[in-house]
Design an enzyme around this catalytic site. Sequence first.
Site, PDB file in Angstrom:
ATOM      1  N   SER A  46       0.388  -1.607   0.203  1.00  0.00           N
ATOM      2  CA  SER A  46      -0.357   0.594   0.514  1.00  0.00           C
ATOM      3  C   SER A  46       1.209   1.209  -0.125  1.00  0.00           C
ATOM      4  CB  SER A  46      -1.059  -0.543   1.129  1.00  0.00           C
ATOM      5  OG  SER A  46      -2.021   0.932   1.267  1.00  0.00           O
TER       6      SER A  46
ATOM      7  N   ASP B 293      -8.356  -4.690  -6.643  1.00  0.00           N
ATOM      8  CA  ASP B 293      -8.211  -3.716  -5.365  1.00  0.00           C
ATOM      9  C   ASP B 293      -8.503  -2.802  -6.737  1.00  0.00           C
ATOM     10  OD1 ASP B 293      -6.836  -1.889  -4.288  1.00  0.00           O
ATOM     11  OD2 ASP B 293      -4.842  -2.698  -3.969  1.00  0.00           O
TER      12      ASP B 293
ATOM     13  N   HIS C 223      -7.018  -5.657  -2.396  1.00  0.00           N
ATOM     14  CA  HIS C 223      -6.127  -4.769  -1.558  1.00  0.00           C
ATOM     15  C   HIS C 223      -5.264  -6.219  -0.538  1.00  0.00           C
ATOM     16  CE1 HIS C 223      -3.670  -0.883  -0.981  1.00  0.00           C
ATOM     17  NE2 HIS C 223      -4.244  -1.046   0.397  1.00  0.00           N
TER      18      HIS C 223
END
Length: 702
Positions: free
Chosen positions: A554, A639, A671
Amino acid sequence: MRQVNLFIMSTAMLLASCGGAKDASKSDQVLIQKSNIQIEGKRMTPEALWAMGRIGGLAVSPDGKKIVYTVAYYSVPENKSNREVFVMNADGSDNQQITQTTFQENEVSWIKGGSKLAFLSNDNGSSQLYEMNPDGSERKQLTNYEGDIEGYSISPDGKKILFISQVKTRQSTADKYPDLPKASGIIVTDLMYKHWDEWVTGAPHPFVADFDGKGISNVIDLLDGQPYESPMRPWGGIEQLAWNTTSDKISYTSRKKTGLAYATSTNSDIYVYDLKTKETKNITEENKGYDTNPQYSPDGKYIAWQSMERDGYEADLNRLFIMNLETGEKRFVSKAFESNVDAFVWSADAQTIYFTGVWHGESHIYALNLANDSVKAITSGVYDYESAALFGDKLIAKRHSMSMGDEIYAVALDGTATQLTFENKAIYDQLEMGKVESRWMTTTDGKQMLTWVIYPPHFDPNKKYPTLLFCEGGPQSPVSQFWSYRWNFQIMAANDYIIVAPNRRGLPGFGVEWNEQISGDYGGQCMKDYFTAIDEMAKEPYVDKDHLGCVGASFGGFSVYWLAGQHNKRFKAFIAHDGIFNMEMQYLETEEKWFANWDMGGAYWEKQNPVAQRTFANSPHRFVDKWDTPILCIHGEKDYRILANQAMAAFDAAILRGIPAELLIYPDENHWVLKPQNGILWQRTFFEWLDKWLKPEANLPK
């Protein structure tokens, strides 16, 4: 991007992590039981991680004598999971598994004075409410609602039920053109057409119904005809709704916006629905940021909730507010705690609120005295507490650390903690864990930064070890004593790596200024903090400074891509998972525009905006000409927060530049990586890549 610690993991998320109620069918259900895995070499393995039972929600019986909780078990061969129910005495004795099914039992609670347990299960393909005796007998379905029930709460008088279910809010292509029922095209006319990992076609709504103990009737949608969410996607569950003590009012959390307005604002509010008058009142209208998770005090005189002040800033200080229901007076009661209130519960006498919050890399339980708004730490130690519930004169909570997953503890008000569950003891007893050490380092601007260092089992200071810099996601998520089944520090240590995990700028638990410095400065001080952490550790004689790696997901993935163009040959291998590579594209691609506006400082076309221009000038893709180090890019195609083309572009750029690179793409993951076999594949690929570049001896001819 931002990771959020919730008081209770919602059923929607539980269902998603287990494949979803709608994906279940009688033909593919498999009974998955606790593993009796045998581990060779006493080192953590991916298979050991996936063999662990994962403790879910818990509830204390009305008389305080019993605790019910759930555990999820996973099967790698079957690539599936199921969740079972356990009951134990309040002291942890007589722990019994009371279900053994192929279904997902979730959100277990005590009803009918503690004589029955209510829970959600997908026995017949959809998630419905069931009940059973505390010994698991007389299992009976209570609802047959037309949709999935994703969360529920029985009223204090036991006569009504509040529940969550999805409603359709958008016209489908088939609705518009009935003669094209097989057309797969999606017509989009406004923003928020995708969210987290789904194309948005509906919204969760709160429903209230009469409950006679046998079933429900007179169902009312509190948002009937409205396109809004309550609870809010993608994280919200039943904790965002609450009954008052007299069972005639319901408070719920909602951001009453759609499309562009929803995509650019975090302004949610607490609404109170009166069951008698059918009227709704907004009690937080003056606040412009997030207002979430209402709870009424046991005496019925107050309501408490979590509140962020500024619109568009989803990592703003999460404050605790209370309101006097008679006078309407509101107070910010957690001022004495300069960090987020992550979860809270009222004391029985309504004089104290107990909450969890992170400070200096550890999440503990605190007592907030409402007489003077003073805060006192109840627990201490190198671990994190997650959630808390009243338990007579004690609290019951889950606790974990970098060396142990969640277990349930009873916590006395003097901080004495007693472990009640030992779900994975048989596995831990076979493992040798690496030492976890805290270090304070001086940053380039003269501040003190806490950095966690995790050493391999049987660490020998006379040897040299390849070392990994861990880059946290969020970006404003703490590097506390977290336990992860993917980003697990002990499995990295078990593969003979030292891990360096700094609480760099932009993390909570070190004051508001430290947390907020990162906004609009992704390529600034936080990156200097990373260099401080790895450079300080590289001075140690046991760190192989010629074989350093850098990994993260991330915002951590963004950090890896950014550092790849700025590291001045410090690192010999990179791994980026779900990271931002091209910030201009990310600004347009991500679904929650408030995030991009706040963190990036504005749009890249705002040429007179110095913050935005600095942000986009620091986009990792602009420094590919300086890339010189092997890189592994990992991403999930579901995602929708950071699209998979970011990883594909980074991989393509590396290959075009002649840099060794590898791409791991998951067509069916978001994600996160949720499926067991995908999780095993992730770990194997991760360590194969690191070993190839950071362990020269692994590449010698055999």
